[in-house]
Enzyme design. Structure first.
Site, PDB file in Angstrom:
ATOM      1  N   ASP A  31       0.838  -1.132  -0.006  1.00 44.16           N
ATOM      2  CA  ASP A  31      -0.082  -0.055  -0.010  1.00 44.16           C
ATOM      3  C   ASP A  31       0.937   1.330   0.072  1.00 44.16           C
ATOM      4  OD1 ASP A  31      -1.683   2.144   0.506  1.00 44.16           O
ATOM      5  OD2 ASP A  31      -2.995   0.932   2.001  1.00 44.16           O
TER       6      ASP A  31
ATOM      7  N   LYS B 175      -3.408  15.551  -9.241  1.00 44.05           N
ATOM      8  CA  LYS B 175      -2.606  15.340 -10.193  1.00 44.05           C
ATOM      9  C   LYS B 175      -1.870  16.753 -10.795  1.00 44.05           C
ATOM     10  CE  LYS B 175      -3.504  11.081 -11.011  1.00 44.05           C
ATOM     11  NZ  LYS B 175      -2.694  10.070 -10.757  1.00 44.05           N
TER      12      LYS B 175
ATOM     13  N   THR C 246     -20.595   6.406 -11.971  1.00 41.85           N
ATOM     14  CA  THR C 246     -21.410   7.159 -11.070  1.00 41.85           C
ATOM     15  C   THR C 246     -22.350   7.936 -12.011  1.00 41.85           C
ATOM     16  OG1 THR C 246     -19.468   8.786 -11.397  1.00 41.85           O
ATOM     17  CG2 THR C 246     -19.641   7.518  -9.162  1.00 41.85           C
TER      18      THR C 246
ATOM     19  N   TYR D 289      -9.048  14.988  -6.948  1.00 38.62           N
ATOM     20  CA  TYR D 289      -7.963  14.354  -7.975  1.00 38.62           C
ATOM     21  C   TYR D 289      -7.313  15.381  -8.861  1.00 38.62           C
ATOM     22  CZ  TYR D 289      -7.098  10.772 -11.713  1.00 38.62           C
ATOM     23  OH  TYR D 289      -6.341   9.850 -12.606  1.00 38.62           O
TER      24      TYR D 289
HETATM   25  N1  LIG Z   1      -7.592   5.470 -16.939  1.00 39.31           N
HETATM   26  C1  LIG Z   1      -7.488   6.897 -16.968  1.00 39.31           C
HETATM   27  O1  LIG Z   1      -8.291   7.316 -17.876  1.00 39.31           O
HETATM   28  C2  LIG Z   1      -6.269   7.526 -16.628  1.00 39.31           C
HETATM   29  C3  LIG Z   1      -6.201   8.721 -17.004  1.00 39.31           C
HETATM   30  C4  LIG Z   1      -5.057   9.678 -16.486  1.00 39.31           C
HETATM   31  C5  LIG Z   1      -4.383   9.286 -15.420  1.00 39.31           C
HETATM   32  N2  LIG Z   1      -4.653   7.908 -14.854  1.00 39.31           N
HETATM   33  C6  LIG Z   1      -3.829   7.654 -13.460  1.00 39.31           C
HETATM   34  O2  LIG Z   1      -3.078   6.318 -14.348  1.00 39.31           O
HETATM   35  C7  LIG Z   1      -2.549   5.614 -13.009  1.00 39.31           C
HETATM   36  C8  LIG Z   1      -3.274   4.151 -13.384  1.00 39.31           C
HETATM   37  O3  LIG Z   1      -4.468   4.184 -13.311  1.00 39.31           O
HETATM   38  P1  LIG Z   1      -5.587   2.819 -14.319  1.00 39.31           P
HETATM   39  O4  LIG Z   1      -6.468   3.783 -15.061  1.00 39.31           O
HETATM   40  O5  LIG Z   1      -4.326   2.000 -14.678  1.00 39.31           O
HETATM   41  O6  LIG Z   1      -6.266   2.372 -13.079  1.00 39.31           O
HETATM   42  P2  LIG Z   1      -6.404   0.932 -12.380  1.00 39.31           P
HETATM   43  O7  LIG Z   1      -7.439   1.040 -11.261  1.00 39.31           O
HETATM   44  O8  LIG Z   1      -6.486   0.071 -13.658  1.00 39.31           O
HETATM   45  O9  LIG Z   1      -5.114   0.565 -11.749  1.00 39.31           O
HETATM   46  C9  LIG Z   1      -4.606   1.259 -10.733  1.00 39.31           C
HETATM   47  C10 LIG Z   1      -3.812   0.337  -9.722  1.00 39.31           C
HETATM   48  O10 LIG Z   1      -3.522   1.209  -8.607  1.00 39.31           O
HETATM   49  C11 LIG Z   1      -3.531   0.192  -7.512  1.00 39.31           C
HETATM   50  N3  LIG Z   1      -3.711   1.149  -6.336  1.00 39.31           N
HETATM   51  C12 LIG Z   1      -4.721   1.745  -5.697  1.00 39.31           C
HETATM   52  N4  LIG Z   1      -4.305   2.326  -4.435  1.00 39.31           N
HETATM   53  C13 LIG Z   1      -3.244   1.839  -4.178  1.00 39.31           C
HETATM   54  C14 LIG Z   1      -2.313   1.972  -3.109  1.00 39.31           C
HETATM   55  N5  LIG Z   1      -2.789   2.541  -2.131  1.00 39.31           N
HETATM   56  N6  LIG Z   1      -1.139   1.157  -3.089  1.00 39.31           N
HETATM   57  C15 LIG Z   1      -0.774   0.571  -4.330  1.00 39.31           C
HETATM   58  N7  LIG Z   1      -1.605   0.240  -5.240  1.00 39.31           N
HETATM   59  C16 LIG Z   1      -2.725   0.771  -5.373  1.00 39.31           C
HETATM   60  C17 LIG Z   1      -4.833  -0.524  -7.828  1.00 39.31           C
HETATM   61  O11 LIG Z   1      -5.146  -1.853  -7.168  1.00 39.31           O
HETATM   62  C18 LIG Z   1      -4.801  -0.840  -9.274  1.00 39.31           C
HETATM   63  O12 LIG Z   1      -4.105  -1.831  -9.448  1.00 39.31           O
HETATM   64  C19 LIG Z   1      -3.388   6.252 -11.827  1.00 39.31           C
HETATM   65  O13 LIG Z   1      -2.732   7.371 -11.470  1.00 39.31           O
HETATM   66  C20 LIG Z   1      -4.464   6.967 -12.735  1.00 39.31           C
HETATM   67  O14 LIG Z   1      -4.960   8.227 -11.790  1.00 39.31           O
HETATM   68  C21 LIG Z   1      -5.494   7.069 -15.411  1.00 39.31           C
END
Ligand SMILES: NC(=O)c1ccc[n+]([C@@H]2O[C@H](COP(=O)([O-])OP(=O)(O)OC[C@H]3O[C@@H](n4cnc5c(N)ncnc54)[C@H](O)[C@@H]3O)[C@@H](O)[C@H]2O)c1
Length: 252
Positions: A62, A158, A198, A154
């Site tokens: 975590d 970011k 949501t 968020y």
């Molecule tokens: N998907 C999008 O549209 C998008 C766009 C811009 C940025 N992001 C960013 O990209 C990153 C990855 O997101 P994603 O879309 O692959 O999401 P995802 O939910 O598929 O993956 C995120 C992962 O982070 C893990 N996680 C969450 N809290 C945690 C913690 N406290 N400790 C360790 N692991 C933790 C989750 O278990 C998950 O496996 C994030 O930082 C997200 O904010 C995503």
């Protein structure tokens, strides 16, 4: 093999973008420590990389907990003998109308998206210094460049990641540690589906989101991983302090 001989930690790598990045970094020759709170998916992701000939280990972590972050960094150095790349990718969020945004939710979203990046950077730094060509890659977002309703914590987190990145890039540049971040647009992952769920049907909302992007679609996690690979590799040897949009033109 653009990352041959390098060792990397990727947080949040059990799913989505982090998982795609772990697979890509390993395919390019890196030894990868996958760190995530999702134990089952994380172990499975690391096993899949090993099955295709890559070097990968998983540690349930975590990233909001200091002692667990310390253990994660120590595990990478113990298993791989070095640490060259830290990819702070873990993140989470949800849409909440501002007048219902409780302080606990604010704190939680800032903790996982921003404070965790600081913690991981701080604890990994001594090892990145020893690497001689250390790389920090943080995960920001299009949401760190543009305001979005019902997404204040968020977006604030970011945006914080972007200036953490740029400040640290200046502080560490003379030590040949490059610090950059990615600003993806909507990427088809569980996180985005949870965000849009949501507001009704996730599939419908995702299609609508994609249509509003100049390129007419969402990103695939592999497309974000490809940009991460560029910034993590020596191809970006003179790139530091950058917040790279990978968004199909959404912030153009
Ligand atoms: N998907 C999008 O549209 C998008 C766009 C811009 C940025 N992001 C960013 O990209 C990153 C990855 O997101 P994603 O879309 O692959 O999401 P995802 O939910 O598929 O993956 C995120 C992962 O982070 C893990 N996680 C969450 N809290 C945690 C913690 N406290 N400790 C360790 N692991 C933790 C989750 O278990 C998950 O496996 C994030 O930082 C997200 O904010 C995503």
């Amino acid at each position: 093999m653009r990352l041959a001989g390098r060792a990397a930690i990727i947080t949040g790598s059990a799913n989505g973008i982090g998982r795609a990045a772990a697979a890509r970094f390993a395919a390019e020759g890196a030894a990868v420590l996958l760190a995530d709170v999702d134990g089952a998916a994380g172990a499975e992701a690391a096993a899949a990389i090993r099955a295709s000939g890559g070097r990968a280990e998983f540690l349930r972590t975590d990233v909001t907990e200091g002692p667990q972050v310390r253990a994660m960094v120590e595990a990478a150095v113990e298993r791989f003998g070095r640490l060259d790349i830290l990819f702070n990718n873990a993140g989470a969020g949800s849409f909440v109308p501002f007048d219902r945004l409780e302080p606990e939710v604010w704190d939680q979203i800032l903790a996982v998206n921003l404070r965790a990046a600081y913690l991981c950077c701080r604890l990994a730094l001594p090892h990145l210094r020893r690497s001689g060509h250390g790389v920090i890659l943080n995960m920001a977002s299009q949401s760190g460049l543009q305001g979005q309703p019902m997404n204040e914590p968020y977006c604030a987190a970011k945006a914080g990641v972007i200036l953490l990145t740029r400040s640290l890039a200046r502080e560490l540049a003379r030590e040949n540690i490059r610090v950059n971040c990615l600003c993806p647009g909507g990427t088809d992952t569980a996180l985005l589906r949870r965000f849009v769920a949501t507001s009704g049907s996730a599939d419908q909302a995702l299609t609508g989101l994609g249509e509003r992007v100049p390129m007419g679609r969402l990103a695939r996690p592999e497309e974000i991983a490809a940009a991460a690979l560029f910034l993590a590799s020596d191809d970006a040897s003179y790139v530091t302090g950058v917040a790279l949009p990978v968004d199909g033109g959404a912030t153009a």
